[in-house]
Design a protein around this motif. Structure first.
Motif, PDB file in Angstrom:
ATOM      1  N   HIS A 111      63.217  65.502  60.061  1.00 26.23           N
ATOM      2  CA  HIS A 111      62.027  66.284  60.353  1.00 26.23           C
ATOM      3  C   HIS A 111      61.422  65.869  61.684  1.00 26.23           C
ATOM      4  CE1 HIS A 111      59.520  69.329  58.538  1.00 26.23           C
ATOM      5  NE2 HIS A 111      58.532  68.793  59.207  1.00 26.23           N
ATOM      6  N   ILE A 112      60.895  66.871  62.374  1.00 22.63           N
ATOM      7  CA  ILE A 112      60.239  66.654  63.656  1.00 22.63           C
ATOM      8  C   ILE A 112      58.753  66.897  63.459  1.00 22.63           C
ATOM      9  CG2 ILE A 112      60.079  67.413  66.055  1.00 22.63           C
ATOM     10  CD1 ILE A 112      62.999  68.483  65.643  1.00 22.63           C
ATOM     11  N   ILE A 113      57.940  65.914  63.776  1.00 17.32           N
ATOM     12  CA  ILE A 113      56.491  66.026  63.631  1.00 17.32           C
ATOM     13  C   ILE A 113      55.899  66.290  65.004  1.00 17.32           C
ATOM     14  CG2 ILE A 113      54.378  64.907  62.883  1.00 17.32           C
ATOM     15  CD1 ILE A 113      56.326  65.498  60.640  1.00 17.32           C
ATOM     16  N   GLU A 114      55.328  67.477  65.168  1.00 17.70           N
ATOM     17  CA  GLU A 114      54.728  67.866  66.443  1.00 17.70           C
ATOM     18  C   GLU A 114      53.245  67.531  66.402  1.00 17.70           C
ATOM     19  OE1 GLU A 114      56.302  71.522  69.179  1.00 17.70           O
ATOM     20  OE2 GLU A 114      55.053  72.000  67.463  1.00 17.70           O
ATOM     21  N   LEU A 115      52.793  66.726  67.343  1.00 16.73           N
ATOM     22  CA  LEU A 115      51.389  66.334  67.433  1.00 16.73           C
ATOM     23  C   LEU A 115      50.762  67.076  68.602  1.00 16.73           C
ATOM     24  CD1 LEU A 115      51.756  62.485  66.885  1.00 16.73           C
ATOM     25  CD2 LEU A 115      51.418  64.278  65.181  1.00 16.73           C
ATOM     26  N   LEU A 116      49.822  67.967  68.306  1.00 19.70           N
ATOM     27  CA  LEU A 116      49.200  68.814  69.318  1.00 19.70           C
ATOM     28  C   LEU A 116      47.803  68.311  69.629  1.00 19.70           C
ATOM     29  CD1 LEU A 116      50.200  72.290  67.832  1.00 19.70           C
ATOM     30  CD2 LEU A 116      51.493  70.861  69.424  1.00 19.70           C
ATOM     31  N   GLY A 117      47.383  68.480  70.873  1.00 18.46           N
ATOM     32  CA  GLY A 117      46.043  68.077  71.275  1.00 18.46           C
ATOM     33  C   GLY A 117      46.054  67.415  72.634  1.00 18.46           C
ATOM     34  N   ARG A 118      44.851  67.259  73.187  1.00 21.24           N
ATOM     35  CA  ARG A 118      44.738  66.716  74.541  1.00 21.24           C
ATOM     36  C   ARG A 118      44.687  65.191  74.573  1.00 21.24           C
ATOM     37  NH1 ARG A 118      43.153  68.972  78.956  1.00 21.24           N
ATOM     38  NH2 ARG A 118      41.721  67.263  79.404  1.00 21.24           N
ATOM     39  N   ASP A 119      44.257  64.567  73.491  1.00 19.05           N
ATOM     40  CA  ASP A 119      44.016  63.125  73.538  1.00 19.05           C
ATOM     41  C   ASP A 119      45.245  62.354  73.063  1.00 19.05           C
ATOM     42  OD1 ASP A 119      42.301  60.870  73.997  1.00 19.05           O
ATOM     43  OD2 ASP A 119      42.231  60.622  71.835  1.00 19.05           O
ATOM     44  N   SER A 120      45.955  61.762  74.007  1.00 26.10           N
ATOM     45  CA  SER A 120      47.174  61.014  73.667  1.00 26.10           C
ATOM     46  C   SER A 120      46.868  59.783  72.835  1.00 26.10           C
ATOM     47  CB  SER A 120      47.924  60.624  74.947  1.00 26.10           C
ATOM     48  OG  SER A 120      48.426  61.755  75.614  1.00 26.10           O
ATOM     49  N   VAL A 121      45.719  59.161  73.076  1.00 27.70           N
ATOM     50  CA  VAL A 121      45.375  57.952  72.323  1.00 27.70           C
ATOM     51  C   VAL A 121      45.265  58.259  70.837  1.00 27.70           C
ATOM     52  CG1 VAL A 121      43.580  56.230  71.941  1.00 27.70           C
ATOM     53  CG2 VAL A 121      44.257  56.807  74.267  1.00 27.70           C
ATOM     54  N   SER A 122      44.556  59.325  70.499  1.00 30.84           N
ATOM     55  CA  SER A 122      44.396  59.690  69.086  1.00 30.84           C
ATOM     56  C   SER A 122      45.743  60.028  68.463  1.00 30.84           C
ATOM     57  CB  SER A 122      43.438  60.872  68.959  1.00 30.84           C
ATOM     58  OG  SER A 122      42.139  60.533  69.408  1.00 30.84           O
ATOM     59  N   LYS A 123      46.591  60.725  69.204  1.00 32.74           N
ATOM     60  CA  LYS A 123      47.904  61.085  68.664  1.00 32.74           C
ATOM     61  C   LYS A 123      48.758  59.836  68.443  1.00 32.74           C
ATOM     62  CE  LYS A 123      48.489  64.262  71.913  1.00 32.74           C
ATOM     63  NZ  LYS A 123      49.079  65.343  72.726  1.00 32.74           N
ATOM     64  N   ARG A 124      48.686  58.913  69.366  1.00 34.20           N
ATOM     65  CA  ARG A 124      49.472  57.683  69.196  1.00 34.20           C
ATOM     66  C   ARG A 124      48.964  56.863  68.012  1.00 34.20           C
ATOM     67  NH1 ARG A 124      50.762  55.246  75.238  1.00 34.20           N
ATOM     68  NH2 ARG A 124      51.593  57.173  76.143  1.00 34.20           N
ATOM     69  N   LEU A 125      47.648  56.831  67.837  1.00 34.54           N
ATOM     70  CA  LEU A 125      47.090  56.097  66.705  1.00 34.54           C
ATOM     71  C   LEU A 125      47.586  56.679  65.383  1.00 34.54           C
ATOM     72  CD1 LEU A 125      43.374  55.346  67.633  1.00 34.54           C
ATOM     73  CD2 LEU A 125      45.135  53.692  67.052  1.00 34.54           C
ATOM     74  N   VAL A 126      47.526  57.992  65.266  1.00 31.51           N
ATOM     75  CA  VAL A 126      47.970  58.638  64.037  1.00 31.51           C
ATOM     76  C   VAL A 126      49.463  58.375  63.813  1.00 31.51           C
ATOM     77  CG1 VAL A 126      48.379  60.883  62.966  1.00 31.51           C
ATOM     78  CG2 VAL A 126      46.177  60.408  64.050  1.00 31.51           C
ATOM     79  N   ALA A 127      50.267  58.536  64.856  1.00 34.13           N
ATOM     80  CA  ALA A 127      51.705  58.306  64.728  1.00 34.13           C
ATOM     81  C   ALA A 127      52.001  56.856  64.357  1.00 34.13           C
ATOM     82  CB  ALA A 127      52.405  58.673  66.033  1.00 34.13           C
ATOM     83  N   THR A 128      51.269  55.931  64.952  1.00 34.62           N
ATOM     84  CA  THR A 128      51.487  54.513  64.655  1.00 34.62           C
ATOM     85  C   THR A 128      51.171  54.201  63.203  1.00 34.62           C
ATOM     86  OG1 THR A 128      50.977  53.916  66.950  1.00 34.62           O
ATOM     87  CG2 THR A 128      50.857  52.174  65.306  1.00 34.62           C
ATOM     88  N   ARG A 129      50.070  54.777  62.684  1.00 34.50           N
ATOM     89  CA  ARG A 129      49.723  54.530  61.281  1.00 34.50           C
ATOM     90  C   ARG A 129      50.761  55.122  60.339  1.00 34.50           C
ATOM     91  NH1 ARG A 129      44.623  52.484  60.277  1.00 34.50           N
ATOM     92  NH2 ARG A 129      44.262  51.012  61.981  1.00 34.50           N
ATOM     93  N   VAL A 130      51.296  56.288  60.678  1.00 37.27           N
ATOM     94  CA  VAL A 130      52.360  56.863  59.860  1.00 37.27           C
ATOM     95  C   VAL A 130      53.587  55.946  59.886  1.00 37.27           C
ATOM     96  CG1 VAL A 130      53.983  58.786  59.650  1.00 37.27           C
ATOM     97  CG2 VAL A 130      51.576  59.235  60.165  1.00 37.27           C
ATOM     98  N   ALA A 131      53.941  55.474  61.068  1.00 44.34           N
ATOM     99  CA  ALA A 131      55.107  54.599  61.204  1.00 44.34           C
ATOM    100  C   ALA A 131      54.908  53.291  60.440  1.00 44.34           C
ATOM    101  CB  ALA A 131      55.374  54.319  62.681  1.00 44.34           C
ATOM    102  N   GLU A 132      53.704  52.747  60.486  1.00 45.98           N
ATOM    103  CA  GLU A 132      53.432  51.512  59.752  1.00 45.98           C
ATOM    104  C   GLU A 132      53.604  51.721  58.255  1.00 45.98           C
ATOM    105  OE1 GLU A 132      49.523  50.397  60.907  1.00 45.98           O
ATOM    106  OE2 GLU A 132      50.129  49.557  62.852  1.00 45.98           O
ATOM    107  N   SER A 133      53.155  52.871  57.761  1.00 37.75           N
ATOM    108  CA  SER A 133      53.307  53.157  56.333  1.00 37.75           C
ATOM    109  C   SER A 133      54.777  53.251  55.945  1.00 37.75           C
ATOM    110  CB  SER A 133      52.584  54.456  55.976  1.00 37.75           C
ATOM    111  OG  SER A 133      51.202  54.354  56.246  1.00 37.75           O
ATOM    112  N   LEU A 134      55.600  53.718  56.880  1.00 33.72           N
ATOM    113  CA  LEU A 134      57.041  53.838  56.628  1.00 33.72           C
ATOM    114  C   LEU A 134      57.802  52.602  57.075  1.00 33.72           C
ATOM    115  CD1 LEU A 134      57.495  57.520  57.886  1.00 33.72           C
ATOM    116  CD2 LEU A 134      57.255  56.738  55.518  1.00 33.72           C
ATOM    117  N   GLU A 135      57.069  51.580  57.543  1.00 35.33           N
ATOM    118  CA  GLU A 135      57.665  50.328  58.035  1.00 35.33           C
ATOM    119  C   GLU A 135      58.621  50.588  59.187  1.00 35.33           C
ATOM    120  OE1 GLU A 135      59.367  48.320  54.708  1.00 35.33           O
ATOM    121  OE2 GLU A 135      57.425  47.770  53.854  1.00 35.33           O
TER     122      GLU A 135
END
Length: 690
Positions: free
Chosen positions: A237-261
């Motif tokens: 699956h490809i998760i597309e993160l839309l929006g202008r703020d890269s910091v917020s997108k990276r934070l969300v992606a990082t938390r998802v990755a941490e949950s999946l180790e």
């Protein structure tokens, strides 16, 4: 001993046993050393001195089946441990057959045991072939698998072996060598392949120990839920993160990755190799790493051209790991198996709480207004707050003006590239307008001040999805004070004022104007600035009857503008000299329409009285009543006063009536107005100004 240490010890023992088993099988297959008085040229195993053979650990002693079985048992006994040794785990992850594993063990043994190379040469009966080959493996191991030679077999597909095949040499006799990354993996050293290092970087520069704001945590939960629905039979699956703020997108992606180790690796699409061979090699290596390491990819795709987009599609069709795609807007490429999520900065209420925490409750009464006016992510808020606390370590409430200034300057970054900032200097003392227009301007200011109370505390944000911003139309002839009024509002609100350059917005290519406007409005909403559209009729004109494709796309642009203006959250001011040229549907969406009339005599007198700065030397007295008779707008009066000031400076005198009337004639000629001698006749004089 912890689990990691215990596994490392088991893995070392297993690898040692595997190398020993391979060496013993080679010794059994190798011909015995021949001792004679003549040495075969170039063959290291033909020795003159018998004592040297006795000293050689690979000497003529015959290896028994019992020794080989003992080594094999020592190796296989450790393969049932959990987790299994690296060689077994590698086979499970990459689909290696038992024969594949044996070939890989043979090649790894060459790197780990110096006795393997001469044994290979002896088996080949050629001192120049001190290396493994497929032919050697077929002779050495039981149940050989010819599929291992296939380019689609696991050994070759996953680039586990380096094959040296010069001069058309048959594949079976080509020199084999284990990939360095794989050898280290077998030794228990699991790290990203060095060949991928120049193209990716660890996404670890945004540590966030505390909980995410609820709006962002909700996105994390939604993404995790979608990934849990993903079945092994589906494509990755490809998760597309839309929006202008890269910091917020990276934070969300990082938390998802941490949950999946998982550990995310950052990559820009422009670093994808262009050449087919390089691209294929990169794709194979990345897919291999995605299986060997707990990693995912965070990919920037904005600014991609046709070539990059094509490469991206090929990569996604081949990739099997988790990929986050960072882009501002939804792409027009046909990415399959993707889910898009809009990721935004914390909402105003969350930002207000973040400000309170970051300022340590030293700006509690001011944080709601900051959050309503400016849009910052949590890291920007922490950075700005830390700077303010360092400047004011006394523990007293922070000065609101200083904090507002810091936020205002920090929010300018994106807008500076898209519009021209006006240095607003006009104040209420200089602005001359009828009472009704002045009252409307003050009402605009009041609504901006009270947005937080009405939208948040009184609940209007919950029931409105459009029209949360404030927009106003300033209509009137040139020089009637529209720009000055915008400056007064900006000064009163202590906000930046940006004039929109239409040449930078309007584009002849279809669809580009909307993209430019989207970037402009998005940046303005985050900066808290006031947008000033001068000559707005050029951009917000009436929609026309569709006669050709140009009319259709022009109407699309106007429709987009109407929708975007209605959803805009900030303050937008439009100025026009031709109110009648604006689209009626657009006029209906405006909250304020301020008519700027041509000033009458009384207003012109006030303008003349305020047009000169206090430092300007004036001939006393100036007849402001006489000057007010000149039929000039406020802008025209300013031009006359400025030209007269330069004339006075050149002559070294104060500004006189004669100079003003002379400059007025110049202004009338510029405006192509008829000049009546009586209008320019000095008071008490029978002569008009020459």
């Amino acid at each position: 001993m912890n689990d990691a240490q215990q596994w490392s010890e088991i893995n070392t023992r297993h690898l040692t046993a595997a190398v020993t088993w391979v060496r013993l099988r080679l010794q059994r297959l190798a011909p015995p050393l021949r001792i004679g008085t003549k040495e075969k040229r170039g063959c290291s195993w033909f020795r003159k001195d018998p004592s040297s053979v006795l000293a050689d650990s690979t000497g003529p002693k015959k290896v028994t089946e019992k020794e080989i079985a003992k080594a094999y048992h020592a190796m296989t006994e450790l393969e049932t441990s959990e987790p299994p040794p690296s060689l077994i785990l590698l086979g499970q992850l990459l689909g290696l057959t038992p024969f594949d594993r044996n070939v890989l063990a043979l090649c790894a043994a060459l790197e780990l045991d110096t006795r393997i190379a001469p044994l290979c040469a002896r088996v080949h009966d050629d001192p120049n072939k001190a290396f493994p080959t497929f032919a050697l493996a077929f002779a050495l191991f039981d149940d050989p698998d010819w599929n291992s030679l296939s380019p689609h077999g696991a050994l070759r597909y996953w680039r586990l072996l380096e094959i040296n095949q010069p001069d058309g040499r048959p594949l079976t006799s080509a020199a084999l060598r284990a990939d360095e990354r794989i050898v280290n993996y077998l030794k228990g050293l699991n790290y990203l392949d060095d060949r991928l290092g120049p193209m990716v970087d660890p996404l670890d520069e945004l540590p966030q120990n505390g909980p995410l704001p609820p709006s962002q945590q909700e996105r994390v939960d939604q993404i995790l839920k979608r990934l849990k629905q993903h079945t092994p039979q589906e494509k990755p699956h490809i998760i597309e993160l839309l929006g202008r703020d890269s910091v917020s997108k990276r934070l969300v992606a990082t938390r998802v990755a941490e949950s999946l180790e998982l550990q995310l690796q950052l990559m820009n699409i422009k670093t994808l190799p262009v050449q087919s061979a390089d691209f294929e090699n990169f794709t194979r290596l990345w897919r291999r790493e995605a299986r060997l390491l707990p990693i995912g990819l965070y990919l920037h795709v904005d600014g991609a051209g046709d070539v990059e987009t094509s490469q991206l599609d090929r990569f996604f069709r081949k990739n099997q790991g988790l990929v986050f795609v960072d882009r501002h807007d939804p792409g027009d490429d046909a990415l399959r198996h993707r889910t898009a999520f809009e990721i935004a900065k914390p909402n105003p209420e969350e930002q207000a709480r973040l400000w309170q925490e970051a300022l340590q409750d030293r700006g509690q009464d001011f944080t709601a207004r900051l959050a309503e006016q400016f849009s910052f992510n949590q890291f920007e808020i922490q950075h700005l707050a830390a700077a303010m606390l360092d400047e004011h370590p006394d523990g007293l409430p922070l000065p609101e003006e200083a904090l507002w200034r810091v936020c205002r300057e920090a929010a300018r970054a994106d807008m500076e590239q898209l519009a021209q900032r006006i240095d607003a200097k006009a104040t209420w003392e200089r602005l001359v307008l009828p009472l009704e227009q002045a009252r409307l301007l003050r009402r605009i200011i009041e609504q901006v001040h009270q947005r937080s109370r009405v939208y948040e505390e009184w609940g209007f944000r919950e029931v409105m999805n459009r029209g949360l911003g404030i927009n106003a139309l300033f209509a009137g002839e040139s020089g009637t004070g529209k720009t000055m009024a915008a400056e007064v509002i900006a000064n009163e609100l202590n906000l930046d004022l940006y004039r929109i350059d239409l040449s930078a917005v309007i584009d002849k290519y279809i669809g580009e104007t909307e993209k430019n406007l989207r970037r402009l409005f998005d940046a303005a909403e985050e900066s808290g600035a006031i947008l000033f559209f001068d000559e707005a009729d050029a951009l917000f004109g009436k929609r026309s009857e569709v006669k050709d494709s140009h009319d259709r796309y022009a109407n699309i642009e106007i429709n987009y503008l109407l929708q975007r203006m209605e959803s805009y959250h900030g303050l937008a001011i439009l100025a026009t000299n031709m109110k009648s040229a604006l689209d009626k549907a657009f006029m209906r969406r405006l909250r304020f329409i301020v008519e700027f009339p041509f000033p009458d005599t009384s207003l012109r007198k006030q303008i003349w009285q305020k047009v000169f700065p206090a430092e300007t030397p004036l001939d006393d007295p100036l007849d402001y009543g006489f000057l007010a008779r000149l039929h000039l707008s406020g802008g025209g009066i300013h031009n006359v006063a400025l030209n007269a000031a330069f004339q006075a400076a050149q002559s070294g005198e104060a500004v006189t009536m004669a100079m003003l009337l002379d400059s007025a004639q110049v202004e009338f000629k510029k405006l192509e107005r008829p000049i009546k001698a009586s209008e320019f006749q000095l008071p008490g004089s029978t002569k008009a100004v020459a």
